[in-house]
Design a protein around this motif. Structure first.
Motif, mmCIF file in Angstrom:
data_model
loop_
_atom_site.group_PDB
_atom_site.id
_atom_site.type_symbol
_atom_site.label_atom_id
_atom_site.label_comp_id
_atom_site.label_asym_id
_atom_site.label_seq_id
_atom_site.Cartn_x
_atom_site.Cartn_y
_atom_site.Cartn_z
ATOM 1 N N LEU A 174 -55.903 -5.977 21.243
ATOM 2 C CA LEU A 174 -56.094 -4.675 21.885
ATOM 3 C C LEU A 174 -56.485 -4.847 23.344
ATOM 4 N N THR A 175 -57.304 -5.848 23.630
ATOM 5 C CA THR A 175 -57.715 -6.101 25.016
ATOM 6 C C THR A 175 -56.505 -6.400 25.888
ATOM 7 N N ALA A 176 -55.552 -7.161 25.340
ATOM 8 C CA ALA A 176 -54.355 -7.492 26.109
ATOM 9 C C ALA A 176 -53.399 -6.317 26.217
ATOM 10 N N LEU A 177 -53.356 -5.492 25.169
ATOM 11 C CA LEU A 177 -52.353 -4.435 25.093
ATOM 12 C C LEU A 177 -52.835 -3.098 25.643
ATOM 13 N N ARG A 178 -54.008 -2.661 25.193
ATOM 14 C CA ARG A 178 -54.554 -1.356 25.574
ATOM 15 C C ARG A 178 -56.043 -1.499 25.873
ATOM 16 N N PRO A 179 -56.407 -2.133 26.969
ATOM 17 C CA PRO A 179 -57.835 -2.368 27.233
ATOM 18 C C PRO A 179 -58.665 -1.092 27.302
ATOM 19 N N LEU A 224 -58.683 1.261 25.277
ATOM 20 C CA LEU A 224 -59.128 1.661 23.947
ATOM 21 C C LEU A 224 -60.277 0.796 23.429
ATOM 22 N N MET A 225 -60.572 -0.297 24.083
ATOM 23 C CA MET A 225 -61.572 -1.228 23.560
ATOM 24 C C MET A 225 -62.954 -0.593 23.364
ATOM 25 N N PRO A 226 -63.476 0.202 24.315
ATOM 26 C CA PRO A 226 -64.795 0.801 24.070
ATOM 27 C C PRO A 226 -64.812 1.683 22.825
ATOM 28 N N ALA A 277 -60.999 -3.412 10.264
ATOM 29 C CA ALA A 277 -60.533 -3.524 11.644
ATOM 30 C C ALA A 277 -59.452 -2.492 11.950
ATOM 31 N N SER A 278 -58.500 -2.317 11.024
ATOM 32 C CA SER A 278 -57.428 -1.347 11.248
ATOM 33 C C SER A 278 -57.956 0.083 11.217
ATOM 34 N N LEU A 279 -58.964 0.331 10.363
ATOM 35 C CA LEU A 279 -59.560 1.663 10.323
ATOM 36 C C LEU A 279 -60.255 1.978 11.643
ATOM 37 N N ALA A 280 -60.960 1.004 12.207
ATOM 38 C CA ALA A 280 -61.585 1.216 13.515
ATOM 39 C C ALA A 280 -60.526 1.490 14.581
ATOM 40 N N LEU A 281 -59.403 0.775 14.507
ATOM 41 C CA LEU A 281 -58.312 1.020 15.452
ATOM 42 C C LEU A 281 -57.752 2.430 15.270
ATOM 43 N N PHE A 283 -62.785 1.398 20.214
ATOM 44 C CA PHE A 283 -62.643 0.510 19.063
ATOM 45 C C PHE A 283 -63.987 -0.117 18.712
ATOM 46 N N SER A 284 -64.684 -0.626 19.688
ATOM 47 C CA SER A 284 -65.987 -1.251 19.432
ATOM 48 C C SER A 284 -66.973 -0.250 18.848
ATOM 49 N N ALA A 285 -66.950 0.978 19.378
ATOM 50 C CA ALA A 285 -67.867 1.998 18.872
ATOM 51 C C ALA A 285 -67.521 2.406 17.445
ATOM 52 N N ALA A 286 -66.242 2.288 17.059
ATOM 53 C CA ALA A 286 -65.812 2.711 15.726
ATOM 54 C C ALA A 286 -66.054 1.661 14.658
#
Length: 498
Positions: free
Chosen positions: A15-20, A22-24, A124-128, A26-29
């Motif tokens: 995700l960091t490489a593809l959609r940075p 969204l990372m915050p 992990a996928s649910l958080a995404l 994702f981490s919060a989720a």
């Protein structure tokens, strides 16, 4: 710095490489996603007939599970019908666990390693999936696919509710319905003489002597391993492999990936039986006084392989009048309607009236929240039901014969006179699945069922529903039993007897 579990770290790196950006989110989720998966896992541990659990003890502090090797697993009281993520920590002896994958790894029971990996991917996928959500508008969607894409968390009771093995982050974002993409389907040309076709295959999906079979891009890349130029665009629905075409019909594509419990395929037998099954099911709906419609299969085709096949069927919107909404039952909790006890009782009464009537005739519906849709009035009153995906019905020739109905020629796996199997199919999917997932708790489910069954015809099937334990698929046991064929079952406390 806290080190992420392996599956979460893998998704974070992609995700960091593809959609940075969204990372915050994702981490919060992540903590909530772990709790959601852990809650589903705890339900399975608390209620499935697992061979390495010797007894379960409830006390004022919750529930203790005694393992055959002497260890103890302790967590909160487990309502099998609760959908909220209410389990944040369980203890194996004195060690706390908030990560379902790590818990399963340390339990070290047979087949735990593979299941632990699935649980990690599920969290992990649910958080995404949750990270990709924006603020949802309050107004109701105007299209069928928008309702489907509101279901973000997947199956309400399955611990691998969002596990998508074989899908990269880019593929989840590109194909997952909760991310609301447009998917480009390829059209694979196959000589008509080399295909099995039933129903009316449309002219626009023919090219002279060849059929053009819609192909999901994931299938083209990973299974067929050949490029398939995108020639149709469609909106992915809840099942991921079924998509809504812009002009209305839905197309079920071959997608040979395991989602939740199994790899779903379009078998050659199911293509061969699709037209007969549609005719048979439509004839039976005439006996429901207009309360049930089925989405007919318009056409089905296979290159005599489950890897290259497709089914075209009606959109459920076909059965909605102007102003009405057709909503998958799994999407109902995304509205404000299920909070009303009277509303939920009305839905339960409608669904049980239809389900029990068909069961009495000899057909058990697989009426889970994805297959069963409610037609709602403009104000949200449940009016009728729509059922789709006929391949998982169970049909009893003996019951049909008692009502003077001829049994159609169906695949052997669909045919049974076993009353227990027929009731498990309906009650497990409808009551322990669709209605329980909408109710969200045992107390709410009990209240709705008590109101719903008062005026229903007193049949042996209704007596079984009221008096016997409620069957539910043992979803955790099934993932820990990779060699077992078919469904495995748990018996849950019957809400009508509590």
């Amino acid at each position: 710095m806290h080190r992420l579990p392996a599956a979460e770290a893998e998704v974070a790196e992609e995700l960091t490489a593809l959609r940075p950006g969204l990372m915050p989110r994702f981490s919060a989720a992540l903590p909530g996603a772990r709790a959601a998966v852990l809650s589903r896992l705890w339900r399975g541990l608390a209620h499935d007939p697992l061979p390495w659990l010797v007894r379960r003890e409830a006390d004022r502090d919750g529930l203790t599970l005694h393992l055959s090797d002497g260890r103890r697993l302790h967590g909160p009281a487990a309502d099998p019908y609760r959908t909220a993520a209410y389990v944040t920590v369980v203890r194996l002896d004195d060690v706390p666990y908030d990560d379902p994958a790590r818990l399963m790894t340390d339990l070290a029971v047979p087949h735990a390693t593979g299941f632990a990996a699935e649980l990690g991917h599920s969290a992990a996928s649910l958080a995404l999936s949750r990270a990709g959500q924006q603020d949802r508008p309050q107004e109701w969607p105007g299209s069928d696919w928008e309702w489907e894409q509101r279901v973000v968390d997947g199956h309400p009771f399955h611990p691998t509710c969002r596990s998508r093995p074989g899908f990269s982050v880019a593929e989840q974002l590109a194909y997952g319905p909760e991310h609301r993409p447009l998917v480009g389907l390829g059209l694979a040309p196959v000589r008509t003489a080399e295909c099995l076709v039933t129903g009316a295959w449309p002219a626009e999906l023919r090219d002279g002597e060849r059929l053009l079979i819609p192909v999901h891009p994931w299938q083209a890349a990973h299974v067929l391993k050949r490029p398939c130029e995108a020639r149709l665009t469609a909106h992915p629905l809840m099942s991921l492999r079924t998509l809504a075409l812009p002009d209305g019909p839905h197309v079920k594509t071959a997608l040979s990936a395991r989602l939740t419990s199994s790899v779903r395929v379009i078998s050659v037998a199911s293509v061969g039986a699709s037209a007969v099954l549609s005719d048979f099911a439509e004839a039976l709906t005439a006996r429901t006084d207009g309360l049930l419609h089925i989405t007919r299969t318009l056409g089905a085709a296979t290159a005599h392989s489950p890897d290259l096949a497709a089914v075209l069927r009606q959109s459920p919107r076909t059965y909605a009048a102007p102003g009405e909404h057709v909503v998958p039952v799994a999407a109902l909790p995304t509205t404000r309607l299920p909070g009303s006890p009277g509303w939920l009782a009305g839905l339960a009464r409608l669904a049980l009236t239809v389900g029990l009537r068909l069961l009495e005739l000899g057909v058990a519906l697989e009426a889970h929240g994805q297959n069963l849709l409610a037609v709602l009035s403009p104000t949200g009153t449940p009016l009728r039901l729509v059922y789709r995906d006929l391949a998982d019905l169970r049909v009893s020739p003996a019951r049909l014969a008692r009502h003077g109905i001829a049994a159609p020629d169906l695949p052997a796996r669909m045919v049974t006179d076993d009353e227990r199997a027929l009731r498990r199919k309906l009650f497990g999917s409808l009551v322990a699945g669709a209605l329980a997932g909408t109710a969200g708790s045992g107390a709410a489910l009990r209240e709705a069922l008590e109101a719903a069954v008062r005026d229903l015809p007193r049949t042996p099937d209704l007596a079984a529903l009221r008096e016997e334990p409620l069957p539910a698929k043992a979803l955790t046991l099934m993932r820990l039993s990779p060699g077992a064929g078919g469904d495995l079952w748990a018996e849950l406390a019957n809400p009508l007897r509590q």
